[in-house]
Scaffold this motif. Structure first.
Motif, PDB file in Angstrom:
ATOM      1  N   GLY A 243     -12.054  -1.004  10.431  1.00  0.00           N
ATOM      2  CA  GLY A 243     -12.517  -0.719   9.057  1.00  0.00           C
ATOM      3  C   GLY A 243     -11.987   0.371   8.567  1.00  0.00           C
ATOM      4  O   GLY A 243     -12.279   0.583   7.419  1.00  0.00           O
ATOM      5  N   GLY A 244     -11.325   1.395   9.208  1.00  0.00           N
ATOM      6  CA  GLY A 244     -10.895   2.743   8.641  1.00  0.00           C
ATOM      7  C   GLY A 244      -9.692   2.493   8.074  1.00  0.00           C
ATOM      8  O   GLY A 244      -8.976   1.589   7.847  1.00  0.00           O
ATOM      9  N   ARG A 245      -9.022   3.591   7.393  1.00  0.00           N
ATOM     10  CA  ARG A 245      -7.996   3.932   6.896  1.00  0.00           C
ATOM     11  C   ARG A 245      -7.030   4.923   7.410  1.00  0.00           C
ATOM     12  O   ARG A 245      -7.695   5.927   7.917  1.00  0.00           O
ATOM     13  CB  ARG A 245      -7.883   3.887   5.441  1.00  0.00           C
ATOM     14  N   ILE A 246      -5.714   4.638   7.685  1.00  0.00           N
ATOM     15  CA  ILE A 246      -4.828   5.654   8.056  1.00  0.00           C
ATOM     16  C   ILE A 246      -4.604   6.942   7.092  1.00  0.00           C
ATOM     17  O   ILE A 246      -4.506   6.746   6.193  1.00  0.00           O
ATOM     18  CB  ILE A 246      -3.491   5.250   8.420  1.00  0.00           C
ATOM     19  N   MET A 247      -4.547   7.896   7.609  1.00  0.00           N
ATOM     20  CA  MET A 247      -4.354   9.426   6.679  1.00  0.00           C
ATOM     21  C   MET A 247      -2.986   9.656   6.995  1.00  0.00           C
ATOM     22  O   MET A 247      -2.326   9.647   7.980  1.00  0.00           O
ATOM     23  CB  MET A 247      -5.125  10.545   7.202  1.00  0.00           C
ATOM     24  N   GLN A 248      -2.323  10.036   5.712  1.00  0.00           N
ATOM     25  CA  GLN A 248      -0.838  10.353   5.758  1.00  0.00           C
ATOM     26  C   GLN A 248      -0.812  11.694   6.223  1.00  0.00           C
ATOM     27  O   GLN A 248      -1.406  12.578   5.601  1.00  0.00           O
ATOM     28  CB  GLN A 248      -0.225  10.099   4.520  1.00  0.00           C
ATOM     29  N   GLU A 249      -0.281  11.953   7.458  1.00  0.00           N
ATOM     30  CA  GLU A 249      -0.520  13.422   8.065  1.00  0.00           C
ATOM     31  C   GLU A 249       0.876  13.683   9.048  1.00  0.00           C
ATOM     32  O   GLU A 249       1.263  12.900   9.487  1.00  0.00           O
ATOM     33  CB  GLU A 249      -1.590  13.690   8.856  1.00  0.00           C
TER      34      GLU A 249
END
Length: 479
Positions: A243-249
């Motif tokens: 249920g999380g989201r990916i951080m652009q990093e």
């Protein structure tokens, strides 16, 4: 039902161009020098200094562009990419943004099922490298080595066309093969001559919307690239399914822990505040310049493999292995030409030579057996001077430095194979007399006992009997 995910991968490959001096200064590019001993005032960004483009970098970049079927820009220009990091003394990197030297192109990579897949290339542009931050030798501090500042690079940016770590590795290996064939780079990954940034994202199968990507920076081996991509795929899927989201990093791969970890948030082009490099004019070239470079290009690896397959009648797999590097291909062609048997040369190089190289972690350039020595060895197999078993022992003698001459070693150790019909026939008769039970069993139908008799012949002759002749005589006498 568990969500099915599609992996999307693009690679940015930074290739160090094989030049004597840096891209904008006369400082040396020699690897392994004392820290900060090869960084001049231009590399360090001192006030008042002006960069000058190294004329050696353009032919190499253009040769790569021609090798992938890209478009060569007749006018290319440099830009400033602004960011602040300890290993970037000027506070900006000189690179190409709006007018790169190469646009487009593609390569074909082999897949596990034997099929080929096209990977498209977005661009390839020239730029300077930054220095290197060093953490291991400094407690609670960071050391900066600026020897790499200003090293000439060609950054090759692919489209996000890869769908697995295996495809990414196959693509990276082909780029490595291509730049070494062309003499664009020495390809020494352990020295930083080729490094990969892996852009990885996942999305639900069937979706045409790209997921949020992460960029894993500066991976310097194919094995680590494979592991970094696999880890990042698993990490992203686990986050999304929770249920999380990916951080652009931007992330770094830690080979000791076999994991990627955050480095910084991913910048955009706007963050870098690109603008034209005011100290360098655009570079203009013409079609004649490009065609001159094209005429000097060597045979490319895929063309060479196809020639080995078509003209020398090798299997396509064997041909691709032997064409894997310029040095290996040259070694094979010399051996096969001198011994007169391409298939025999292929078999011995693939099995015996590459096996020993892998065991001893050697490259073809520093193996202890020259191409002429192996060619002589194979010639002695062809003219029935020695058999295959003796040849393998002789190869070991060459490999470990016990001899430098094939013919002298054969003569001094009395290794000539026994190929005399009368001598072998007398020996076989004696073996039959000593093993009547086995003779009877063979004639009663136990044909596998032929191997027993061959073994006895080889034992009695110290492994020097001609195997083909021994088999033929045994069958005739037993039959």
């Amino acid at each position: 039902m568990r969500q099915q995910w599609e992996v999307v991968i693009g690679l940015e490959i930074h290739v160090q161009l094989q030049t004597r001096t840096k891209i904008f200064s006369g400082a040396s590019t020699t690897f392994g020098s004392e820290p900060n001993s090869q960084a001049c005032a231009i590399d360090l960004g001192f006030p008042g200094v002006l960069p000058v483009v190294n004329s050696e970098v353009y032919p190499k970049a253009i040769a790569f562009g021609l090798g992938v079927g890209g478009s060569i820009n007749l006018v290319s220009a440099f830009d400033r990419k602004n960011y602040f990091y300890p290993d970037l003394p000027k506070g900006y990197q000189i690179t190409q943004m709006d007018k790169p030297i190469v646009l487009g192109g593609s390569v074909e990579i082999p897949l596990a099922d034997g099929s080929m897949k096209t990977i498209n290339i977005t661009r390839a542009h020239l730029e300077e490298d930054a220095g290197k931050s060093m953490h291991e030798d400094f407690h609670d501090r960071t050391g900066i080595d600026l020897n790499r500042a200003g090293i000439p690079l060609l950054e090759i940016v692919s489209e996000p066309d890869m769908r697995s770590s295996a495809e990414a590795i196959s693509y990276a290996r082909y780029i490595h093969q291509l730049v070494t064939y062309l003499g664009v780079s020495d390809g020494e990954m352990s020295q930083g001559s080729l490094r990969c940034d892996a852009n990885v994202s996942v999305r639900p199968y069937g979706s045409d919307v790209l997921g949020t990507r992460t960029e894993t920076k500066n991976v310097n081996s194919f094995r680590f690239l494979d592991r970094a991509i696999r880890y990042e795929i698993a990490r992203q899927i686990e986050i999304l399914e929770s249920g999380g989201r990916i951080m652009q990093e931007t992330r770094l791969y830690d080979p000791d822990r076999d994991e990627t970890r955050p480095m910084r948030s991913k910048e955009t082009a706007m963050d870098y505040r690109y603008f034209p490099e005011p100290d360098l004019l655009p570079i203009e070239i013409d079609h004649a310049y490009i065609e001159n470079i094209r005429r000097q290009m060597p045979e490319l690896p895929r063309e060479k493999a196809n020639r080995f397959h078509t003209d020398l009648h090798l299997s396509l797999d064997d041909a691709r292995v032997l064409a894997a590097s310029p040095a290996l291909a040259e070694y094979f062609e010399t051996v096969s030409g001198q011994c007169g048997d391409a298939k025999l040369a292929s078999n011995w190089i693939r099995v015996e030579l590459l096996g020993r190289m892998h065991r001893d972690d050697l490259e073809i350039s520093n193996i202890p057996v020259s191409s002429s020595q192996l060619a002589t060895l194979l010639t002695r197999i062809r003219d029935n001077t020695i058999n295959g078993k003796t040849a393998k022992d002789l190869l070991d003698a060459l490999w470990y430095g016990n001899t430098t001459s094939v013919d002298d070693y054969i003569k001094d150790n009395n290794l000539m194979q026994v190929s005399d019909n009368s001598e072998l026939g007398t020996l076989i008769d004696r073996i039959f007399d000593e093993n009547p039970k086995q003779v009877e069993q063979y004639r009663a139908g136990r044909s596998r006992l032929l191997g027993f008799f061959v073994g006895q012949v080889m034992k009695e002759t110290g492994g020097k009997a001609n195997p083909a002749l021994a088999n033929d005589l045994l069958r005739k006498k037993l039959g």
